[in-house]
Motif scaffolding. Structure first.
Motif, PDB file in Angstrom:
ATOM      1  N   GLU A 129      89.158 -20.973 -31.192  1.00 60.37           N
ATOM      2  CA  GLU A 129      89.948 -22.215 -31.183  1.00 60.37           C
ATOM      3  C   GLU A 129      91.326 -21.985 -30.556  1.00 60.37           C
ATOM      4  O   GLU A 129      91.888 -22.887 -29.919  1.00 60.37           O
ATOM      5  CB  GLU A 129      90.128 -22.747 -32.616  1.00 60.37           C
ATOM      6  CG  GLU A 129      88.837 -23.212 -33.288  1.00 60.37           C
ATOM      7  CD  GLU A 129      88.085 -22.067 -33.935  1.00 60.37           C
ATOM      8  OE1 GLU A 129      87.053 -22.331 -34.582  1.00 60.37           O
ATOM      9  OE2 GLU A 129      88.537 -20.910 -33.792  1.00 60.37           O
ATOM     10  N   TYR A 130      91.854 -20.784 -30.723  1.00 56.47           N
ATOM     11  CA  TYR A 130      93.195 -20.520 -30.191  1.00 56.47           C
ATOM     12  C   TYR A 130      93.190 -20.539 -28.661  1.00 56.47           C
ATOM     13  O   TYR A 130      94.201 -20.893 -28.033  1.00 56.47           O
ATOM     14  CB  TYR A 130      93.704 -19.171 -30.699  1.00 56.47           C
ATOM     15  CG  TYR A 130      95.131 -18.888 -30.292  1.00 56.47           C
ATOM     16  CD1 TYR A 130      96.191 -19.517 -30.944  1.00 56.47           C
ATOM     17  CD2 TYR A 130      95.424 -18.017 -29.246  1.00 56.47           C
ATOM     18  CE1 TYR A 130      97.503 -19.274 -30.567  1.00 56.47           C
ATOM     19  CE2 TYR A 130      96.734 -17.763 -28.865  1.00 56.47           C
ATOM     20  CZ  TYR A 130      97.769 -18.396 -29.530  1.00 56.47           C
ATOM     21  OH  TYR A 130      99.067 -18.164 -29.158  1.00 56.47           O
ATOM     22  N   LEU A 131      92.070 -20.154 -28.064  1.00 54.98           N
ATOM     23  CA  LEU A 131      91.993 -20.118 -26.610  1.00 54.98           C
ATOM     24  C   LEU A 131      92.110 -21.506 -25.990  1.00 54.98           C
ATOM     25  O   LEU A 131      92.517 -21.659 -24.835  1.00 54.98           O
ATOM     26  CB  LEU A 131      90.675 -19.466 -26.167  1.00 54.98           C
ATOM     27  CG  LEU A 131      90.504 -17.989 -26.546  1.00 54.98           C
ATOM     28  CD1 LEU A 131      89.153 -17.474 -26.071  1.00 54.98           C
ATOM     29  CD2 LEU A 131      91.615 -17.137 -25.950  1.00 54.98           C
ATOM     30  N   LYS A 132      91.750 -22.519 -26.764  1.00 49.77           N
ATOM     31  CA  LYS A 132      91.870 -23.887 -26.263  1.00 49.77           C
ATOM     32  C   LYS A 132      93.325 -24.303 -26.157  1.00 49.77           C
ATOM     33  O   LYS A 132      93.667 -25.231 -25.415  1.00 49.77           O
ATOM     34  CB  LYS A 132      91.119 -24.849 -27.187  1.00 49.77           C
ATOM     35  CG  LYS A 132      89.624 -24.524 -27.297  1.00 49.77           C
ATOM     36  CD  LYS A 132      88.943 -25.413 -28.331  1.00 49.77           C
ATOM     37  CE  LYS A 132      87.481 -25.051 -28.496  1.00 49.77           C
ATOM     38  NZ  LYS A 132      86.813 -25.858 -29.544  1.00 49.77           N
ATOM     39  N   ALA A 133      94.178 -23.594 -26.919  1.00 46.51           N
ATOM     40  CA  ALA A 133      95.632 -23.803 -26.852  1.00 46.51           C
ATOM     41  C   ALA A 133      96.049 -25.252 -27.047  1.00 46.51           C
ATOM     42  O   ALA A 133      97.018 -25.727 -26.468  1.00 46.51           O
ATOM     43  CB  ALA A 133      96.188 -23.282 -25.522  1.00 46.51           C
ATOM     44  N   THR A 142      99.723 -23.949 -32.719  1.00 40.56           N
ATOM     45  CA  THR A 142     100.730 -23.142 -33.411  1.00 40.56           C
ATOM     46  C   THR A 142     100.039 -22.105 -34.276  1.00 40.56           C
ATOM     47  O   THR A 142      99.255 -22.442 -35.162  1.00 40.56           O
ATOM     48  CB  THR A 142     101.628 -24.027 -34.294  1.00 40.56           C
ATOM     49  OG1 THR A 142     102.277 -25.006 -33.472  1.00 40.56           O
ATOM     50  CG2 THR A 142     102.674 -23.187 -35.002  1.00 40.56           C
ATOM     51  N   LEU A 143     100.337 -20.841 -33.989  1.00 38.78           N
ATOM     52  CA  LEU A 143      99.769 -19.739 -34.759  1.00 38.78           C
ATOM     53  C   LEU A 143     100.867 -19.147 -35.628  1.00 38.78           C
ATOM     54  O   LEU A 143     101.884 -18.677 -35.119  1.00 38.78           O
ATOM     55  CB  LEU A 143      99.200 -18.663 -33.825  1.00 38.78           C
ATOM     56  CG  LEU A 143      98.506 -17.501 -34.529  1.00 38.78           C
ATOM     57  CD1 LEU A 143      97.120 -17.930 -35.015  1.00 38.78           C
ATOM     58  CD2 LEU A 143      98.369 -16.302 -33.584  1.00 38.78           C
ATOM     59  N   ASP A 144     100.673 -19.181 -36.916  1.00 45.60           N
ATOM     60  CA  ASP A 144     101.640 -18.620 -37.862  1.00 45.60           C
ATOM     61  C   ASP A 144     100.972 -17.517 -38.669  1.00 45.60           C
ATOM     62  O   ASP A 144      99.844 -17.675 -39.150  1.00 45.60           O
ATOM     63  CB  ASP A 144     102.154 -19.698 -38.821  1.00 45.60           C
ATOM     64  CG  ASP A 144     102.992 -20.751 -38.104  1.00 45.60           C
ATOM     65  OD1 ASP A 144     103.899 -20.359 -37.343  1.00 45.60           O
ATOM     66  OD2 ASP A 144     102.722 -21.958 -38.298  1.00 45.60           O
ATOM     67  N   VAL A 145     101.681 -16.430 -38.832  1.00 46.34           N
ATOM     68  CA  VAL A 145     101.195 -15.318 -39.650  1.00 46.34           C
ATOM     69  C   VAL A 145     102.229 -15.034 -40.726  1.00 46.34           C
ATOM     70  O   VAL A 145     103.380 -14.723 -40.430  1.00 46.34           O
ATOM     71  CB  VAL A 145     100.936 -14.057 -38.794  1.00 46.34           C
ATOM     72  CG1 VAL A 145     100.473 -12.903 -39.678  1.00 46.34           C
ATOM     73  CG2 VAL A 145      99.886 -14.345 -37.728  1.00 46.34           C
ATOM     74  N   ALA A 146     101.817 -15.182 -41.992  1.00 49.20           N
ATOM     75  CA  ALA A 146     102.719 -14.958 -43.113  1.00 49.20           C
ATOM     76  C   ALA A 146     102.943 -13.461 -43.317  1.00 49.20           C
ATOM     77  O   ALA A 146     102.243 -12.623 -42.747  1.00 49.20           O
ATOM     78  CB  ALA A 146     102.132 -15.584 -44.375  1.00 49.20           C
ATOM     79  N   ARG A 152      97.380 -18.646 -39.930  1.00 47.26           N
ATOM     80  CA  ARG A 152      97.177 -20.097 -39.936  1.00 47.26           C
ATOM     81  C   ARG A 152      97.255 -20.623 -38.514  1.00 47.26           C
ATOM     82  O   ARG A 152      98.164 -20.258 -37.756  1.00 47.26           O
ATOM     83  CB  ARG A 152      98.223 -20.790 -40.806  1.00 47.26           C
ATOM     84  CG  ARG A 152      98.071 -20.522 -42.294  1.00 47.26           C
ATOM     85  CD  ARG A 152      99.152 -21.236 -43.103  1.00 47.26           C
ATOM     86  NE  ARG A 152      98.934 -21.133 -44.539  1.00 47.26           N
ATOM     87  CZ  ARG A 152      99.328 -20.105 -45.285  1.00 47.26           C
ATOM     88  NH1 ARG A 152      99.967 -19.091 -44.690  1.00 47.26           N
ATOM     89  NH2 ARG A 152      99.089 -20.078 -46.583  1.00 47.26           N
ATOM     90  N   LEU A 153      96.316 -21.476 -38.172  1.00 48.22           N
ATOM     91  CA  LEU A 153      96.319 -22.147 -36.878  1.00 48.22           C
ATOM     92  C   LEU A 153      96.536 -23.625 -37.132  1.00 48.22           C
ATOM     93  O   LEU A 153      95.719 -24.280 -37.780  1.00 48.22           O
ATOM     94  CB  LEU A 153      94.989 -21.908 -36.146  1.00 48.22           C
ATOM     95  CG  LEU A 153      94.878 -22.517 -34.746  1.00 48.22           C
ATOM     96  CD1 LEU A 153      95.923 -21.913 -33.811  1.00 48.22           C
ATOM     97  CD2 LEU A 153      93.480 -22.321 -34.180  1.00 48.22           C
ATOM     98  N   GLU A 156      96.177 -24.529 -40.754  1.00 46.71           N
ATOM     99  CA  GLU A 156      94.912 -24.254 -41.422  1.00 46.71           C
ATOM    100  C   GLU A 156      94.670 -22.746 -41.498  1.00 46.71           C
ATOM    101  O   GLU A 156      94.754 -22.045 -40.488  1.00 46.71           O
ATOM    102  CB  GLU A 156      93.763 -24.925 -40.663  1.00 46.71           C
ATOM    103  CG  GLU A 156      92.397 -24.721 -41.310  1.00 46.71           C
ATOM    104  CD  GLU A 156      91.279 -25.364 -40.515  1.00 46.71           C
ATOM    105  OE1 GLU A 156      90.097 -25.085 -40.820  1.00 46.71           O
ATOM    106  OE2 GLU A 156      91.593 -26.133 -39.583  1.00 46.71           O
ATOM    107  N   VAL A 157      94.353 -22.266 -42.702  1.00 40.70           N
ATOM    108  CA  VAL A 157      94.114 -20.840 -42.895  1.00 40.70           C
ATOM    109  C   VAL A 157      92.802 -20.433 -42.227  1.00 40.70           C
ATOM    110  O   VAL A 157      91.759 -21.046 -42.472  1.00 40.70           O
ATOM    111  CB  VAL A 157      94.077 -20.468 -44.397  1.00 40.70           C
ATOM    112  CG1 VAL A 157      93.696 -18.999 -44.570  1.00 40.70           C
ATOM    113  CG2 VAL A 157      95.433 -20.746 -45.042  1.00 40.70           C
ATOM    114  N   PHE A 158      92.861 -19.401 -41.361  1.00 43.73           N
ATOM    115  CA  PHE A 158      91.665 -18.909 -40.686  1.00 43.73           C
ATOM    116  C   PHE A 158      91.222 -17.548 -41.218  1.00 43.73           C
ATOM    117  O   PHE A 158      90.034 -17.300 -41.402  1.00 43.73           O
ATOM    118  CB  PHE A 158      91.917 -18.818 -39.168  1.00 43.73           C
ATOM    119  CG  PHE A 158      91.469 -20.036 -38.422  1.00 43.73           C
ATOM    120  CD1 PHE A 158      90.338 -20.030 -37.630  1.00 43.73           C
ATOM    121  CD2 PHE A 158      92.189 -21.223 -38.515  1.00 43.73           C
ATOM    122  CE1 PHE A 158      89.917 -21.159 -36.947  1.00 43.73           C
ATOM    123  CE2 PHE A 158      91.788 -22.366 -37.836  1.00 43.73           C
ATOM    124  CZ  PHE A 158      90.633 -22.330 -37.048  1.00 43.73           C
TER     125      PHE A 158
END
Length: 245
Positions: A129-133, A142-146, A152-153, A156-158
């Motif tokens: 899904e991230y490749l679709k940007a 938006t990619l977030d890493v706690a 999370r993308l 949403e937690v992946f």
């Protein structure tokens, strides 16, 4: 005198090992996530000519001192604050790494700079899904890493980056491509280390300390060489004297 020569030879072998470790540390000053090594003597007993002899065997141990976390602003750069490791996997099996420079390959797997797949809680992290940007509103995803590694993308937690710790660092062994390995039983999930998104960890090698150690080791090696030469000369003179009788 034979015992003296043997002791001097063992000392020179130890110093050569120390010099090799120092040289490797210096060669990796600019390697992200590199952990330097320290050398020490491990006393072991061996049976030689039917009797037990205690010998000093050179050993090295990974220095887990924290390296500087350099900011990059790249959402796929990750630094670890603590003693944990990322787990990556390639054709040679699982490895441990502190190099958090990552990206998604064309198949949607999160990989490191060497192309090894980065492991999450349930296996390789797979996010096509991230490749679709694109996010839900057509904007860039938006990619977030706690700090606990949760990914999370768009909120949403992946998955979650798998972070492990090796309490007994003597179990760590160096592998190629700046990887380390340890027996499975020596590894445990690490909840104390923190993941820093947008950072990578620089090498923890202090060049000044390593250069000073190298000069000290060189002087000690030369001293042992002179001592061995003196011992050899003394044995030669003793042999000549004995030959007269």
């Amino acid at each position: 005198m034979i015992d003296r020569l043997q002791a001097q030879m063992q000392a020179m072998q130890m110093l050569m090992k120390m010099q090799d470790v120092t040289a490797n540390n210096l060669a990796n000053i600019n390697t992200p996530g590199f952990k330097g090594s320290n050398t020490f003597q491990n006393m072991v007993q061996k049976r030689i000519d039917g009797k037990m002899v205690t010998q000093a065997v050179p050993q090295q141990q990974v220095d887990m001192q924290q390296g500087v976390l350099e900011p990059t602003g790249n959402p796929l750069d990750f630094g670890i604050k603590g003693k944990g490791f990322f787990v990556v996997e390639n054709g040679e099996g699982a490895h441990l790494s502190r190099d958090g420079r990552m990206h998604f390959n064309s198949n949607g797997f999160l990989v490191d700079e060497n192309g090894s797949r980065v492991m999450g809680d349930s296996g390789p992290i797979y996010m096509p899904e991230y490749l679709k940007a694109t996010g839900r509103d057509g904007d860039e995803a938006t990619l977030d890493v706690a700090d606990d590694g949760t990914i999370r993308l768009d909120g949403e937690v992946f998955d979650r980056l798998r972070i492990v710790q090796v309490e007994d660092t003597s179990k760590l062994e160096r592998r190629g491509n700046n990887y380390l390995s340890a027996p499975e039983e020596a590894m445990a999930d690490d909840s104390s280390s923190k993941v820093m998104q947008g950072y990578y960890e620089s090498s923890n090698v202090d060049p000044l300390t390593e250069m000073v150690d190298m000069m000290k080791t060189t002087k000690m090696f030369e001293s042992q060489q002179r001592a061995m030469t003196t011992t050899d000369q003394m044995m030669g003179r003793a042999t000549q004297q004995l030959g007269k009788f």
